[in-house]
Motif scaffolding. Structure first.
Motif, PDB file in Angstrom:
ATOM      1  N   TYR A   1       5.662  30.340   8.816  1.00 30.62           N
ATOM      2  CA  TYR A   1       6.044  28.963   8.516  1.00 30.62           C
ATOM      3  C   TYR A   1       4.770  28.173   8.220  1.00 30.62           C
ATOM      4  O   TYR A   1       3.704  28.473   8.755  1.00 30.62           O
ATOM      5  N   ILE A   2       4.903  27.154   7.376  1.00 31.76           N
ATOM      6  CA  ILE A   2       3.749  26.325   7.043  1.00 31.76           C
ATOM      7  C   ILE A   2       4.215  24.901   6.806  1.00 31.76           C
ATOM      8  O   ILE A   2       5.360  24.662   6.393  1.00 31.76           O
ATOM      9  N   ASP A   3       3.330  23.941   7.079  1.00 33.56           N
ATOM     10  CA  ASP A   3       3.668  22.532   6.913  1.00 33.56           C
ATOM     11  C   ASP A   3       4.079  22.228   5.484  1.00 33.56           C
ATOM     12  O   ASP A   3       3.441  22.677   4.523  1.00 33.56           O
ATOM     13  N   GLU A   4       5.120  21.413   5.359  1.00 30.96           N
ATOM     14  CA  GLU A   4       5.594  20.984   4.044  1.00 30.96           C
ATOM     15  C   GLU A   4       4.526  20.160   3.332  1.00 30.96           C
ATOM     16  O   GLU A   4       4.380  20.231   2.115  1.00 30.96           O
ATOM     17  N   THR A   5       3.779  19.370   4.075  1.00 31.85           N
ATOM     18  CA  THR A   5       2.718  18.537   3.522  1.00 31.85           C
ATOM     19  C   THR A   5       1.457  18.711   4.363  1.00 31.85           C
ATOM     20  O   THR A   5       1.476  19.328   5.427  1.00 31.85           O
ATOM     21  N   GLU A   6       0.373  18.130   3.882  1.00 30.85           N
ATOM     22  CA  GLU A   6      -0.820  18.072   4.704  1.00 30.85           C
ATOM     23  C   GLU A   6      -0.556  17.193   5.926  1.00 30.85           C
ATOM     24  O   GLU A   6       0.326  16.338   5.923  1.00 30.85           O
ATOM     25  N   VAL A   7      -1.314  17.410   6.990  1.00 29.18           N
ATOM     26  CA  VAL A   7      -1.239  16.533   8.158  1.00 29.18           C
ATOM     27  C   VAL A   7      -1.682  15.139   7.726  1.00 29.18           C
ATOM     28  O   VAL A   7      -2.735  14.970   7.099  1.00 29.18           O
ATOM     29  N   THR A   8      -0.862  14.144   8.025  1.00 24.81           N
ATOM     30  CA  THR A   8      -1.106  12.787   7.555  1.00 24.81           C
ATOM     31  C   THR A   8      -1.853  11.961   8.592  1.00 24.81           C
ATOM     32  O   THR A   8      -1.998  12.356   9.754  1.00 24.81           O
ATOM     33  N   ASN A   9      -2.282  10.784   8.156  1.00 28.83           N
ATOM     34  CA  ASN A   9      -2.984   9.881   9.069  1.00 28.83           C
ATOM     35  C   ASN A   9      -2.128   9.520  10.272  1.00 28.83           C
ATOM     36  O   ASN A   9      -2.616   9.503  11.408  1.00 28.83           O
ATOM     37  N   VAL A  10      -0.848   9.235  10.044  1.00 30.85           N
ATOM     38  CA  VAL A  10      -0.012   8.805  11.167  1.00 30.85           C
ATOM     39  C   VAL A  10       0.239   9.961  12.136  1.00 30.85           C
ATOM     40  O   VAL A  10       0.355   9.749  13.351  1.00 30.85           O
ATOM     41  N   MET A  11       0.286  11.197  11.633  1.00 32.55           N
ATOM     42  CA  MET A  11       0.417  12.352  12.519  1.00 32.55           C
ATOM     43  C   MET A  11      -0.823  12.494  13.389  1.00 32.55           C
ATOM     44  O   MET A  11      -0.735  12.768  14.588  1.00 32.55           O
ATOM     45  N   TYR A  12      -1.986  12.302  12.792  1.00 35.65           N
ATOM     46  CA  TYR A  12      -3.221  12.428  13.555  1.00 35.65           C
ATOM     47  C   TYR A  12      -3.403  11.248  14.499  1.00 35.65           C
ATOM     48  O   TYR A  12      -3.939  11.403  15.604  1.00 35.65           O
ATOM     49  N   LEU A  13      -2.943  10.064  14.093  1.00 37.27           N
ATOM     50  CA  LEU A  13      -3.022   8.903  14.977  1.00 37.27           C
ATOM     51  C   LEU A  13      -2.180   9.099  16.226  1.00 37.27           C
ATOM     52  O   LEU A  13      -2.548   8.630  17.314  1.00 37.27           O
ATOM     53  N   GLU A  14      -1.052   9.781  16.092  1.00 34.70           N
ATOM     54  CA  GLU A  14      -0.218  10.084  17.256  1.00 34.70           C
ATOM     55  C   GLU A  14      -1.009  10.919  18.263  1.00 34.70           C
ATOM     56  O   GLU A  14      -0.914  10.714  19.488  1.00 34.70           O
ATOM     57  N   TYR A  15      -1.781  11.863  17.753  1.00 33.62           N
ATOM     58  CA  TYR A  15      -2.653  12.694  18.584  1.00 33.62           C
ATOM     59  C   TYR A  15      -3.711  11.842  19.280  1.00 33.62           C
ATOM     60  O   TYR A  15      -3.921  11.948  20.502  1.00 33.62           O
TER      61      TYR A  15
END
Length: 550
Positions: free
Chosen positions: A95-109
């Motif tokens: 499995y692989i991400d549909e898109t690149e990891v986004t800013n909001v995904m990284y901000l959640e981290y």
């Protein structure tokens, strides 16, 4: 009347046969083929997941069915830099991400780290600051880019844009965090842990997937009210108060495999998306880009003339003339701005280049391995205490790395299991591997080996990969950075450079070919490299089983 009775009798017999068949099928799955014992766990017996069907994809992931392809076959090679070795490889399904990891995904981290490990406390400070992307990657001595420096990461207008300024190490740490948060929520949603347990994390009360599997009584700081607080666990305890199997184990199939960076072979295979060219057991033709055709503009009737990716079209031309022919972006673009490839994956060419897991070497050794090729294996095992238990790290035992640029990064967080390299117990009389660190295994043929003269392996001047060695030391509480000024270095390649793939908004179309490969130090970042996650597929190669030809 006779006919009516006959129909009734026939129906009863059919139902009986059907019921018997169902029972036999059920018995076949729940009873052992080895011993005939019941495997359902009834009456306190051994329990196995006998009705397991298929692995569920993790959030954000798409399925890529594995297969064979020619890795490293570029269409153009104007550089002629001995940077590719066309080789036929087989890749397992993943499995692989549909898109690149986004800013909001990284901000959640970042926000999770800030909440759980407050940087205001000195012992946690570097956990949060070490995860921060480098927003200064946007600066240029002759460019006015302060808008991106100040806004690109955090402003909501850029939430759906790919995160940049993240080095390879930070990307791998994000992957580990994502694994734990997804599995933590799965356990709570399925009733194995207390409801909303994942919303109450603290430095002394944190979840780790591997800790839960190996030492469940030490996860969440040993708080049983959380680990045994779910409705499903409560049901098990009511039925059997003395049961030791109240925790979810790997054999239950409830926890997902780890999120991780894709290998170079996986990324290239997914980017090519050659399913549209398949003709029985071969490919008809070759692809230059993730889409069909030899051009960067669309030939489809509805979108004819539109650019298919975000890339640099020429000197001083990052998007085209404003209007219809423009590609819609000058720097990065919002994810899903362009059509996906045949696997449904977006931006596998252009937008940002992407980190992959592999350590870079100029050639791929297909003579030794043509199955799931990957260079970078470092085998470890759980550290065991003197009491014979796995060693779970406390807040004071977090391991930090001081990178070549002076940045301090946490390589683990409290609650995780300490890892040590494997030793002779694991390698003795093995035929496949003989040591823990395999990054330099079969490092080219003799003429391109790691050392020019094998008799002088201790002489740094004889090393082929004698890359710069920038020293960073701690003196009197302050970091002392010493730049390597020697003029005798012959390469930038060492064990700490990683492959990145795909062209970016800063690259010409030449780099959009999925087979192209470049390298960059794993502890450095740029404004044109991001990443996406992958996850291994367990079980069958296909999601639907073997398919007929017609």
């Amino acid at each position: 009347m006779i006919m009516k009775n006959f129909v009734k009798s026939f129906m009863l017999v059919s139902l009986a046969i059907f019921a018997t068949g169902c029972n036999n099928s059920r018995d076949y799955k729940s009873n052992s083929r080895a011993t005939g014992w019941d495997l359902s766990g009834r009456d306190g017996g051994v329990s196995y997941k006998t009705d397991y069907e298929e692995q569920e994809p993790g959030p954000g992931l798409l399925f890529v069915e594995g297969g064979t392809f020619t890795m490293g076959r570029v269409q153009d090679d104007v550089m002629r830099d001995w940077n590719n070795t066309p080789t036929q490889q087989h890749v397992q399904s993943f499995y692989i991400d549909e898109t690149e990891v986004t800013n909001v995904m990284y901000l959640e981290y970042l926000d999770w780290l800030k909440q759980v490990f407050p940087p205001s406390e000195e012992r946690y400070k570097n956990i949060y600051t070490g995860a921060l992307p480098d927003t200064l990657v946007w600066r240029n001595p002759l460019g006015f880019n302060e808008n991106m420096v100040n806004n690109y990461l955090r402003h909501p207008a850029f939430h759906s844009y790919p995160v940049v300024g993240v080095n390879w190490i930070q990307a791998t740490e994000f992957s580990q965090w994502r694994t734990d948060r997804v599995n933590e929520k799965r356990l709570a949603d399925k009733g194995y842990t207390a409801r909303d347990a994942y919303k109450t994390s603290s430095a002394e009360n944190v979840f780790s997937t591997e800790t839960y599997l190996n030492a469940p009584n030490q996860v969440y700081g040993g708080n049983d009210s959380i680990t045994k607080g779910g409705r499903e666990t409560d049901r098990k305890l009511r039925n059997n108060p003395d049961s030791t199997n109240v925790y979810v184990q790997r054999k239950d199939g409830e926890l997902l495999p780890a999120y991780r960076l894709p290998t170079e072979a996986e990324w290239e295979y997914a980017a090519l998306g050659q399913s549209s060219l398949r003709d029985y057991n071969s490919y008809r033709g070759r692809k230059k880009y993730p889409w069909d055709g030899q051009y960067t503009r669309s030939g489809d009737r509805k979108t004819i003339g539109d650019q298919r990716a975000n890339f640099k079209q020429g000197q001083g031309d990052y998007g085209g003339i404003a209007g219809w022919s423009d590609d819609g972006a000058d720097i990065t673009a919002e994810v899903k701005s362009y059509e996906p490839n045949d696997y449904g994956l977006y931006d596998m060419a252009g937008n940002v280049s992407e980190w992959v897991a592999d350590v870079y070497r100029p050639r791929v050794d297909n003579e030794y391995n043509d199955f799931n090729y990957f260079r970078g294996n470092v085998y470890t095992k759980n550290a065991i205490t003197e009491e014979g238990k796995v060693k779970v790290l406390s807040a004071d035992e977090v391991v930090y790395d001081t990178l070549s640029n002076g940045k301090i990064i946490a390589r683990n967080t409290p609650g995780e299991i300490a890892q040590v390299k494997i030793g002779e117990e694991e390698t003795y009389l093995r035929t496949q591997f003989s040591k823990s660190d395999n990054k330099n295994f079969r490092d080219g043929d003799k003429s391109s080996s790691r050392y020019y003269d094998e008799r002088s392996t201790n002489d740094k001047d004889k090393k082929m990969y004698n890359s710069p060695d920038h020293a960073v030391t701690l003196k009197d509480g302050e970091l002392d950075r010493e730049f390597d000024k020697t003029s005798e270095r012959t390469t930038l390649i060492d064990d700490n450079v990683r492959v990145y793939k795909g062209g970016s908004w800063r690259d010409r179309a030449y780099w959009l070919d999925p087979a192209q490969r470049r390298y960059f130090p794993q502890d450095m970042s740029t404004n044109d490299i991001g990443f996406r996650n992958a996850m291994s597929k367990v079980g069958s190669k296909s999601n639907k089983g073997r398919r007929t030809r017609n």
